[in-house]
Design a protein around this motif. Sequence first.
Motif, PDB file in Angstrom:
ATOM      1  N   GLY A 130     -43.432 -58.672 -19.705  1.00 27.39           N
ATOM      2  CA  GLY A 130     -43.617 -58.429 -21.139  1.00 27.39           C
ATOM      3  C   GLY A 130     -42.279 -58.181 -21.807  1.00 27.39           C
ATOM      4  O   GLY A 130     -41.244 -58.689 -21.359  1.00 27.39           O
ATOM      5  N   TYR A 131     -42.278 -57.386 -22.858  1.00 27.84           N
ATOM      6  CA  TYR A 131     -41.040 -57.097 -23.598  1.00 27.84           C
ATOM      7  C   TYR A 131     -39.982 -56.525 -22.647  1.00 27.84           C
ATOM      8  O   TYR A 131     -38.820 -56.921 -22.691  1.00 27.84           O
ATOM      9  CB  TYR A 131     -41.319 -56.113 -24.741  1.00 27.84           C
ATOM     10  CG  TYR A 131     -42.043 -56.757 -25.909  1.00 27.84           C
ATOM     11  CD1 TYR A 131     -41.334 -57.341 -26.946  1.00 27.84           C
ATOM     12  CD2 TYR A 131     -43.434 -56.807 -25.950  1.00 27.84           C
ATOM     13  CE1 TYR A 131     -41.983 -57.943 -28.006  1.00 27.84           C
ATOM     14  CE2 TYR A 131     -44.093 -57.408 -27.007  1.00 27.84           C
ATOM     15  CZ  TYR A 131     -43.365 -57.974 -28.039  1.00 27.84           C
ATOM     16  OH  TYR A 131     -44.011 -58.577 -29.072  1.00 27.84           O
ATOM     17  N   VAL A 132     -40.375 -55.599 -21.784  1.00 35.62           N
ATOM     18  CA  VAL A 132     -39.396 -54.978 -20.879  1.00 35.62           C
ATOM     19  C   VAL A 132     -39.106 -55.866 -19.671  1.00 35.62           C
ATOM     20  O   VAL A 132     -37.956 -56.119 -19.328  1.00 35.62           O
ATOM     21  CB  VAL A 132     -39.905 -53.586 -20.420  1.00 35.62           C
ATOM     22  CG1 VAL A 132     -39.105 -53.066 -19.235  1.00 35.62           C
ATOM     23  CG2 VAL A 132     -39.792 -52.609 -21.575  1.00 35.62           C
ATOM     24  N   ASP A 181     -46.301 -62.384 -13.654  1.00 31.81           N
ATOM     25  CA  ASP A 181     -47.262 -61.791 -14.589  1.00 31.81           C
ATOM     26  C   ASP A 181     -48.655 -62.293 -14.232  1.00 31.81           C
ATOM     27  O   ASP A 181     -48.821 -63.428 -13.766  1.00 31.81           O
ATOM     28  CB  ASP A 181     -46.926 -62.159 -16.040  1.00 31.81           C
ATOM     29  CG  ASP A 181     -47.465 -61.130 -17.015  1.00 31.81           C
ATOM     30  OD1 ASP A 181     -46.683 -60.302 -17.510  1.00 31.81           O
ATOM     31  OD2 ASP A 181     -48.697 -61.154 -17.264  1.00 31.81           O
ATOM     32  N   SER A 182     -49.658 -61.421 -14.476  1.00 32.53           N
ATOM     33  CA  SER A 182     -51.037 -61.837 -14.193  1.00 32.53           C
ATOM     34  C   SER A 182     -51.565 -62.742 -15.296  1.00 32.53           C
ATOM     35  O   SER A 182     -52.605 -63.385 -15.137  1.00 32.53           O
ATOM     36  CB  SER A 182     -51.931 -60.599 -14.041  1.00 32.53           C
ATOM     37  OG  SER A 182     -51.754 -59.768 -15.165  1.00 32.53           O
ATOM     38  N   LYS A 193     -49.073 -67.050 -20.061  1.00 28.10           N
ATOM     39  CA  LYS A 193     -47.716 -66.576 -20.349  1.00 28.10           C
ATOM     40  C   LYS A 193     -46.718 -67.183 -19.368  1.00 28.10           C
ATOM     41  O   LYS A 193     -45.658 -67.681 -19.757  1.00 28.10           O
ATOM     42  CB  LYS A 193     -47.700 -65.043 -20.247  1.00 28.10           C
ATOM     43  CG  LYS A 193     -46.414 -64.404 -20.707  1.00 28.10           C
ATOM     44  CD  LYS A 193     -46.459 -62.888 -20.551  1.00 28.10           C
ATOM     45  CE  LYS A 193     -46.831 -62.182 -21.808  1.00 28.10           C
ATOM     46  NZ  LYS A 193     -46.665 -60.720 -21.759  1.00 28.10           N
ATOM     47  N   VAL A 239     -45.195 -53.327 -15.600  1.00 23.49           N
ATOM     48  CA  VAL A 239     -46.466 -53.615 -16.272  1.00 23.49           C
ATOM     49  C   VAL A 239     -46.700 -52.616 -17.402  1.00 23.49           C
ATOM     50  O   VAL A 239     -46.028 -51.587 -17.491  1.00 23.49           O
ATOM     51  CB  VAL A 239     -47.649 -53.565 -15.272  1.00 23.49           C
ATOM     52  CG1 VAL A 239     -47.523 -54.663 -14.233  1.00 23.49           C
ATOM     53  CG2 VAL A 239     -47.720 -52.198 -14.596  1.00 23.49           C
ATOM     54  N   THR A 264     -48.424 -49.630 -19.593  1.00 27.52           N
ATOM     55  CA  THR A 264     -49.067 -48.344 -19.283  1.00 27.52           C
ATOM     56  C   THR A 264     -49.669 -47.801 -20.592  1.00 27.52           C
ATOM     57  O   THR A 264     -49.181 -46.803 -21.132  1.00 27.52           O
ATOM     58  CB  THR A 264     -48.038 -47.346 -18.703  1.00 27.52           C
ATOM     59  OG1 THR A 264     -46.873 -47.337 -19.567  1.00 27.52           O
ATOM     60  CG2 THR A 264     -47.600 -47.733 -17.312  1.00 27.52           C
ATOM     61  N   SER A 270     -52.800 -51.270  -9.246  1.00 30.73           N
ATOM     62  CA  SER A 270     -53.177 -52.546  -8.630  1.00 30.73           C
ATOM     63  C   SER A 270     -51.939 -53.316  -8.146  1.00 30.73           C
ATOM     64  O   SER A 270     -51.956 -53.919  -7.077  1.00 30.73           O
ATOM     65  CB  SER A 270     -54.078 -53.365  -9.567  1.00 30.73           C
ATOM     66  OG  SER A 270     -53.336 -54.265 -10.310  1.00 30.73           O
ATOM     67  N   SER A 297     -41.686 -49.269 -15.651  1.00 31.80           N
ATOM     68  CA  SER A 297     -42.639 -48.866 -16.696  1.00 31.80           C
ATOM     69  C   SER A 297     -42.479 -47.380 -16.984  1.00 31.80           C
ATOM     70  O   SER A 297     -42.037 -46.619 -16.116  1.00 31.80           O
ATOM     71  CB  SER A 297     -44.081 -49.080 -16.221  1.00 31.80           C
ATOM     72  OG  SER A 297     -44.313 -50.409 -15.876  1.00 31.80           O
ATOM     73  N   THR A 298     -42.877 -46.984 -18.181  1.00 30.74           N
ATOM     74  CA  THR A 298     -42.889 -45.556 -18.512  1.00 30.74           C
ATOM     75  C   THR A 298     -44.148 -44.933 -17.916  1.00 30.74           C
ATOM     76  O   THR A 298     -45.259 -45.337 -18.266  1.00 30.74           O
ATOM     77  CB  THR A 298     -42.874 -45.363 -20.038  1.00 30.74           C
ATOM     78  OG1 THR A 298     -41.715 -46.022 -20.547  1.00 30.74           O
ATOM     79  CG2 THR A 298     -42.854 -43.896 -20.423  1.00 30.74           C
ATOM     80  N   GLU A 303     -36.687 -47.320 -18.507  1.00 29.09           N
ATOM     81  CA  GLU A 303     -35.982 -48.246 -19.399  1.00 29.09           C
ATOM     82  C   GLU A 303     -35.901 -47.637 -20.804  1.00 29.09           C
ATOM     83  O   GLU A 303     -36.873 -47.115 -21.315  1.00 29.09           O
ATOM     84  CB  GLU A 303     -36.721 -49.594 -19.433  1.00 29.09           C
ATOM     85  CG  GLU A 303     -36.035 -50.651 -20.248  1.00 29.09           C
ATOM     86  CD  GLU A 303     -34.533 -50.742 -19.911  1.00 29.09           C
ATOM     87  OE1 GLU A 303     -34.179 -50.975 -18.756  1.00 29.09           O
ATOM     88  OE2 GLU A 303     -33.714 -50.564 -20.845  1.00 29.09           O
ATOM     89  N   GLU A 323     -36.910 -52.709 -28.716  1.00 24.13           N
ATOM     90  CA  GLU A 323     -37.221 -54.061 -29.172  1.00 24.13           C
ATOM     91  C   GLU A 323     -36.393 -54.345 -30.417  1.00 24.13           C
ATOM     92  O   GLU A 323     -36.151 -53.457 -31.229  1.00 24.13           O
ATOM     93  CB  GLU A 323     -38.716 -54.177 -29.489  1.00 24.13           C
ATOM     94  CG  GLU A 323     -39.560 -54.160 -28.230  1.00 24.13           C
ATOM     95  CD  GLU A 323     -41.043 -54.048 -28.517  1.00 24.13           C
ATOM     96  OE1 GLU A 323     -41.489 -54.458 -29.600  1.00 24.13           O
ATOM     97  OE2 GLU A 323     -41.762 -53.536 -27.636  1.00 24.13           O
ATOM     98  N   CYS A 332     -44.203 -47.558 -27.708  1.00 21.64           N
ATOM     99  CA  CYS A 332     -43.563 -46.464 -26.952  1.00 21.64           C
ATOM    100  C   CYS A 332     -43.869 -45.087 -27.525  1.00 21.64           C
ATOM    101  O   CYS A 332     -44.591 -44.317 -26.917  1.00 21.64           O
ATOM    102  CB  CYS A 332     -42.062 -46.707 -26.879  1.00 21.64           C
ATOM    103  SG  CYS A 332     -41.683 -48.080 -25.784  1.00 21.64           S
ATOM    104  N   LYS A 336     -47.691 -43.724 -27.849  1.00 20.74           N
ATOM    105  CA  LYS A 336     -48.401 -43.593 -26.564  1.00 20.74           C
ATOM    106  C   LYS A 336     -47.663 -42.660 -25.603  1.00 20.74           C
ATOM    107  O   LYS A 336     -48.285 -41.910 -24.864  1.00 20.74           O
ATOM    108  CB  LYS A 336     -48.653 -44.969 -25.939  1.00 20.74           C
ATOM    109  CG  LYS A 336     -47.553 -45.507 -25.073  1.00 20.74           C
ATOM    110  CD  LYS A 336     -48.007 -46.710 -24.271  1.00 20.74           C
ATOM    111  CE  LYS A 336     -46.831 -47.390 -23.608  1.00 20.74           C
ATOM    112  NZ  LYS A 336     -46.060 -46.586 -22.678  1.00 20.74           N
ATOM    113  N   ARG A 387     -48.021 -53.642 -31.948  1.00 23.31           N
ATOM    114  CA  ARG A 387     -48.816 -52.625 -31.256  1.00 23.31           C
ATOM    115  C   ARG A 387     -48.570 -51.260 -31.909  1.00 23.31           C
ATOM    116  O   ARG A 387     -47.441 -50.836 -32.082  1.00 23.31           O
ATOM    117  CB  ARG A 387     -48.454 -52.597 -29.767  1.00 23.31           C
ATOM    118  CG  ARG A 387     -48.905 -53.854 -29.060  1.00 23.31           C
ATOM    119  CD  ARG A 387     -48.481 -53.868 -27.615  1.00 23.31           C
ATOM    120  NE  ARG A 387     -47.047 -53.988 -27.449  1.00 23.31           N
ATOM    121  CZ  ARG A 387     -46.435 -54.044 -26.267  1.00 23.31           C
ATOM    122  NH1 ARG A 387     -47.142 -53.970 -25.157  1.00 23.31           N
ATOM    123  NH2 ARG A 387     -45.130 -54.169 -26.195  1.00 23.31           N
TER     124      ARG A 387
END
Length: 431
Positions: free
Chosen positions: A10-12, A31-32, A36, A85, A87, A102, A121-122, A152, A156, A261, A264, A328
Amino acid sequence: MEKIAIIGTGYVGLVTGTCFAELGNKVICVDSDIEKINSLISGEIPIYEPGLSALVKKNIKRKRLFFSSEIKKAVRFASIIFIAVGTPSDKKGAADLSAVESVSTEIARYMKSYKLVVEKSTVPVETGRWVEDTLHTFKKKKVKFDIASNPEFLREGCAIKDFMQPNRIVIGVQTKKAENILRKLYKPFKAPIVVTDIKSAEIIKHASNSFLSMKISFINTISKICDLCGADIKQVAEGMGLDKRIGKEFLNAGIGYGGFCFPKDLAAFIHIAESLGYSAEMLKVIAKVNQDQKKIFIDKIKSTLWNLNNKTIGILGIAFKPNTDDIRMAPSLDIIKILQKEGVKIKAYDPKATDKAKKVLNGVEFCKDPYEVANGSDCLAIVTEWDEFKKMNLKKIKRLLKQPIIIDGRNIFEPDVMVKLGFRYVCMGRR
Ligand code: NAD
């Protein structure tokens, strides 16, 4: 040269993978989301981030950057695996760690040799322990591994610069081996490296984001006081910010923060404290002030337009901040929905976020530029401070609006200039 896997593109993840490739490493991004991955393989970048597209293409061409939807392939290839991923918040505000779980399970399943598994990830404090337990539980071979936390801090909109020239690099480790691997990887970066235990590294990320959120909520609180007494928040922020202990950044009053960020991460941090038996009142107030800012902005619109029912309001900016297409938790989404409930017809424009906004907003007339938004609207509401809006032809805007009213949630213009141009100009914490 290291062999690196990034799980979560993703972005990160995409910025991290691309920048490590740019430094000469061989990187596979997984990526799942197969769509993408397919678009990345064909050289299409699924997000807007200045400079990223060219860097991705360059590193694909130089055979340093690869994409796949198979974690197995990435785990077998790489010796360092970054988990990047999402969070997101769950219903209670806690971080939803199901993707981290997962991915950890899958990494464990395919490990055949030593791996360093790094949380990018955070994540809440103690996630490192969970990842370690999961790797132990699900690994099939007698392989050794280390885990590390390497939060990280990129933003953005200037993610590549932030990644390549960070203020600091935080590495949370439990072994000297893990520390040495990450020190070597980050050697080309000219930034101080802070080595901590894993829990402290996890806390550093949440504490940093909460502190920055606090600066924004703090200046917004002062902005409200300025509104009430007639002081000017820009002058106040300048006078405060020149004090080195305070600093100028994040002292821009407005409609508050959004994005994937701050809201959340603050909610997760409040939840973490609560799960440790502590009610972190200070963190709660930061979130409340931020939520209230949107109401303050809408009240300014109401007190300028009087009745909102059947009025048309032109929204400038949907992305949560300039130079990104990310919407988001953008303040614009709540603001638009609240105004629609009041019977307002919404016209909107964003330089990069319109496609994403179309997927989540109903009943909005999306326009091709600010002038189409202004045409026939009862007022313009500035929600994101894109440079394009700062450079608008204001005389043309004035001609197109039904009445020359601008409600500026980001303080992008000078009030006296706007008044001279014949606008009724309402902004945040200044007149
Ligand atoms: P994102 O949603 O853009 O990217 C996450 C990616 O992970 C998505 O592409 C998703 O498809 C993929 N994914 C989800 N589950 C997966 C799985 N099981 N296997 C493989 N891929 C999977 O999110 P982001 O903005 O890049 O954020 C990622 C993390 O980094 C979050 O924890 C976030 O808080 C943190 N972070 C974000 C920023 C930012 O500015 N966006 C900055 C610093 C830290």
